[in-house]
Write an enzyme that holds these catalytic residues in place. Structure first.
Site, short mmCIF file in Angstrom:
data_model
loop_
_atom_site.label_atom_id
_atom_site.label_comp_id
_atom_site.label_asym_id
_atom_site.label_seq_id
_atom_site.Cartn_x
_atom_site.Cartn_y
_atom_site.Cartn_z
NE ARG A 93 -35.43 16.55 6.43
CZ ARG A 93 -34.27 16.09 6.31
NH1 ARG A 93 -33.44 16.34 7.40
NH2 ARG A 93 -34.07 14.90 5.82
CG ASP A 106 -30.08 7.39 8.70
OD1 ASP A 106 -30.07 8.58 8.96
OD2 ASP A 106 -29.81 6.92 7.43
#
Lengths: 192, 428, 317
Positions: B69, B310
């Site tokens: 991110r 993930d």
């Protein structure tokens, strides 16, 4: 709980009904078939009383008074205390209520809340000319300014005790049982 | 709480995942962050002794798929918080996806990630470069420059490459730089606007389905294109039984394909969506029990090479919404180990497969050297306890986000100590 | 006095989570409510002081009106909040909007939303009784109840009755609620429609599936036609309305296959000449307008059950 001895048996109830019929006949209303008041039993306990009262009055009057039933489930003031409950049955009145005299009939008069609900329910069906109240038993303990016009019998019962008017399998009044407030779990079944 | 002393002896610890040492219990001596000795009955005056019976001394987990991110969505996660998650999860290296803002489709972004990783120093952060410009699947990204800058592989994150021609060119071009292509196999037309596996549960819940065929058709295509391009293909997250079949056959045919799966797909199925928990919405959706069993079988026989976290951090505004509007994915770096320990306890997975899928094969796929325990070198390892209970909550969570289906639930299996290049990066 | 009433209902999210006894209790109460709707004074004092908020994030004038009328007939106060006037379109999340609504202290929120599971989402996050007025392709429980009411009213006990549900089962919340309800009440449910509109695993909801309508209608006691959404015509589900009508619509000839007494039902609004021929929609067997009438009674019963249960719980009982 079913083996608790009744405080009134069927013989007593005959007498109580007779007294009640006499008081209804004493109401200041004419005794003719066209205008004689409807006997409207409050579901569920008042319906059997109204029917037996009607039978008794038929003998005295020479004609059969009209009988109805009023369901007050959706007019009760204890929904927030007791939650939703199924209706006891449909309201069934003999015809157009407006202009009629009505005797509301119930088995036991206690706090007066049932009668308050019944009056509200009744006027939603029309504007009766007059309404009186007839009860098989008056056990005192009123919480609202309500009084009966015709009473079969007056009982002195400690507050909280339950008075159960029981019917037999054919729906005829059978006996009256008093269940003390400390009788353990609350009564579940009203008719034997 | 494990005390950290300069000199530390781990007694009866179980060695797992080291290329140069067989698995089994022994004692390990650490001096000043360096491995000093491995053997039986080690002693050193003044050293802290820890009874590590039942615990695993591993070279650390390596992750193939996490969203950092940063740059762009630092409110959900940044590379520092990501590194802390990794260290707390027993990871020493994490491949970070290109789905940042801007996307990592340029050497400048790659360099930023590499520099941040060096500054933070809690684990390796290995950038996966974008396969195509802005992950759009239309123009090749400058893989050469990005490789120079440190990109370890190329892929378009969650986005499938729609055009077979583009996938071919990407596989070919990546081959020039000896890099694998990370693909998320999905036939976008067939998947439509699906939010979950298509089957009796999607019918019951009234959610649009993604048929299993939408994945395994794409797996078959990706494999065929990989064979054509003579490239190296990694399938990031498989969910369907037939996908495993395709990979198994491709490997038998000698095609350079590897595949990974997430712990969620090994533990949960579409039936778990009955409560519309958005934390169980994944890009590759949870599928039926038969699919789950096929994934486990594929993992046991080595068809599926790796288990990836993930790790997908999302804010409340992206997750606390209607199911079909929720972003797919859950945070995962801290919970891979306990979730896999569950599978081992249930007999679905053995220790060797766990080591292979979380430690050995991820290093192979990312082109990292095999892990060696070398005396005298700064230590990099994770000490893992398979039986220690804990809970992921506000105290233990290292992520900036908290979107996980196991939030607040009891977990069994915990990282005790993570050491990276001689420095403690996490201790319980 | 009684054992915990089968009418107790914290929320109504779907018929899937109700028992046959609960459904029957609601239908019985609806019968009581229907009698009220046939009186001159169509009002009960039951929900005095109760606030019912209709929160429609997807348009449906009829369902909203039906709920508002039901609430008013029970003396509840009603407020409406719909997507066109709402800030949902301005990027506020459902949860933020719901919390704002909650701050106005409604007792019951009636929600219509295009996302499956949205009512459940709210029920877990705000402290009001939630009544689902249709969520995505999931459920439309009050429609299911009014359909069951209408069938029971006309046919009596539904056990063993053959009910055909025809049309776009895949995208129909009405079909799902009916499937759950009918299955629980013991009906023999058959669904039919073009295979593009039959979702996978629908038989698991307790029905027999047909790709053509004739075997579903054959001998049926009820034929329920689902609305074909305009946006589904001419795309990949059906070629066009005309072809749909020819092969999957209900016309007089197909209705002949059903029992002579068979009921024709439709949740409305109808596309005449698409899923249903005008002469069938207006025919003697059609109970479509009775469905609308029964909708008010059923919604009164639901609002009563949810409000009274909430009242009970607020007493800490």
């Amino acid at each position: 709980m079913n083996d608790r001895p009744p405080i009134l048996d069927r013989t007593d109830l005959d007498q109580v009904l007779r007294s009640l019929a006499d008081e209804v006949l004493a109401l200041p209303w004419p005794h003719d078939p066209a205008t004689f008041p409807w006997l409207v039993g409050i579901r569920s306990g008042g319906v059997a009383v109204a029917e037996e009262l009607a039978a008794m009055l038929t003998v005295a009057l020479g004609f059969a008074p009209q009988v109805g039933a009023l369901d007050i489930t959706l007019y009760r003031d204890d929904m927030w205390l007791k939650g939703p409950r199924a209706a006891e049955g449909q309201t069934a009145l003999p015809g157009d209520l407006t202009g009629r005299r009505v005797v509301l009939v119930d088995d036991v008069l206690y706090t007066g809340r049932t009668v308050r609900a019944a009056l509200n329910a009744l006027v939603d069906f029309g504007r009766p000319r007059a309404v009186a109240l007839a009860v098989l038993l008056d056990r005192g303990g009123r919480e609202l300014p309500i009084a009966a016009d015709a009473v079969g019998h007056v009982l002195a019962v400690p507050p909280g005790d339950k008075i159960q008017v029981r019917c037999d399998a054919r729906g005829r009044l059978h006996s009256v049982v008093q269940v003390p407030v400390d009788a353990g779990s609350p009564a579940k079944v009203v008719s034997p | 709480m494990l005390p950290i002393a300069d000199n530390l002896v781990l007694d009866d610890v179980d060695l797992r995942g080291w290329a140069n040492l067989p698995p089994g219990p022994c004692s390990v001596l650490l001096v000043g962050g360096h491995f000093a000795a491995v053997g039986q009955h080690l002693d050193m005056p003044g050293a802290q002794r820890v009874d590590a019976r039942g615990c695993w001394l591993t070279p650390g987990l390596v992750d193939l798929c996490a969203a950092g991110r940063e740059p762009g969505q630092e409110q959900d996660e940044d590379l520092l918080s990501l590194s802390r998650c990794a260290a707390a999860g027993g990871y020493v290296a994490v491949a970070v996806g290109p789905d940042t803002q801007p996307s990592n489709d340029d050497h400048a972004v790659t360099e930023l990630i590499v520099r941040r990783a060096r500054d933070i120093g809690l684990c390796d952060l290995l950038p996966i470069g974008a396969l195509t410009h802005r992950l759009q699947g239309e123009t090749l990204s400058p893989m050469g420059e990005m490789t120079e800058a440190g990109a370890v592989a190329f892929g378009d994150a969650d986005r499938p490459v729609r055009s077979s021609r583009m996938l071919r060119r990407a596989l070919e071009y990546a081959r020039s730089f000896d890099r694998a292509v990370f693909s998320q196999p999905l036939d976008l037309d067939l998947a439509g606007a699906g939010a979950m596996h298509e089957g009796p549960w999607s019918t019951r819940l009234g959610l649009r389905g993604i048929p299993a065929a939408a994945e395994h058709i794409a797996v078959a295509r990706d494999i065929a294109v990989c064979q054509l391009a003579l490239g190296r293909l990694h399938l990031q997250r498989l969910s369907a039984a037939r996908s495993v079949d395709h990979v198994r056959r491709a490997k038998a045919d000698g095609i350079a394909v590897t595949a990974a799966v997430t712990p969620w797909h090994l533990l949960r199925t579409d039936a778990d969506l009955r409560d519309y928990d958005t934390n169980l919405r994944f890009a590759a959706p949870l599928r039926a029990e038969a699919d789950r069993q096929a994934l486990l079988a594929g993992l046991r026989d080595g068809t599926i090479d790796a288990i990836c976290s993930d790790h997908q951090p999302w804010s409340v505004a992206d997750k606390e919404v209607e199911f079909d509007r929720a972003q797919p994915g859950a945070i995962g770096l801290q919970t891979v180990w306990p979730l896999l320990c569950d599978l081992v306890r249930e007999g679905d997975l053995d220790d060797a497969a766990l080591v292979r899928a979380t430690m050995t094969m991820p290093r192979v796929i990312l082109g990292m050297p095999a892990p060696m325990l070398r005396i005298g070198e700064p230590a990099t390892f994770a000490l893992l306890d398979p039986d220690r209970p804990w809970t992921l909550d506000v105290h233990s969570n290292q992520s900036k986000s908290r979107n996980t289906p196991v939030w607040g639930r009891p977990l069994v299996g915990r990282t005790l100590l993570t050491v990276y290049r001689g420095r403690v990066t996490y201790s319980d | 006095m009684n054992a915990p009433s089968t009418l107790q209902l914290r929320h109504l999210l779907g018929l899937e989570e109700l028992s046959a006894e609960q459904i029957t209790a609601l239908l019985d109460m609806a019968a009581q409510m229907k009698a009220v709707n046939q009186r001159r004074i169509k009002k009960l004092p039951t929900l005095r002081g109760v606030t019912v908020l209709t929160f429609f994030v997807e348009n449906s004038t009829r369902t909203k009106m039906s709920f508002e009328l039901a609430a008013k007939r029970l003396s509840a106060d009603t407020m409406g909040f719909s997507a066109s006037t709402s800030s949902l379109s301005k990027g506020e999340t459902l949860l933020d909007t719901a919390r704002n609504l909650e701050a106005m202290a409604p007792d019951i929120v009636v929600i219509r939303h295009s996302s499956s599971g949205a009512p459940r989402f709210l029920s877990e996050r705000i402290g009001c009784g939630i009544v689902n007025a249709g969520d995505g392709a999931h459920e439309h429980p009050t429609q299911g109840l009014l359909d069951l009411y209408t069938m029971r009213d006309k046919l009596g006990d539904l056990r063993g009755r053959k009910v055909a549900i025809i049309g776009d089962i895949a995208h129909s919340r009405v079909a799902r609620s009916n499937l759950h309800g009918l299955h629980k009440l013991g009906a023999d449910v058959h669904v039919a429609g073009p295979a593009t509109m039959l979702p996978p695993g629908v038989h698991a909801l307790g029905c027999t599936v047909h790709a053509r309508v004739e075997p579903a209608i054959d001998g049926a006691d009820v034929v329920m036609m689902l609305r074909i959404q305009r946006e589904r015509q001419g795309n990949d589900l059906i070629p066009h309305a005309h072809e749909y009508h020819r092969f999957f619509g209900l016309d007089a000839a197909r209705l002949q296959l059903a029992q002579p007494h068979a009921l024709v039902m439709h949740p409305g609004p109808m596309n005449r000449g698409v899923e249903i021929a005008p002469e069938v929609a207006d025919g003697a067997q059609s109970v479509i307008l009775e469905q609308v009438e029964n909708g008010v009674a059923v919604r009164m019963a639901v609002l009563y059950a949810v409000a009274a249960t909430r009242g009970l719980e607020s007493q800490g009982a």
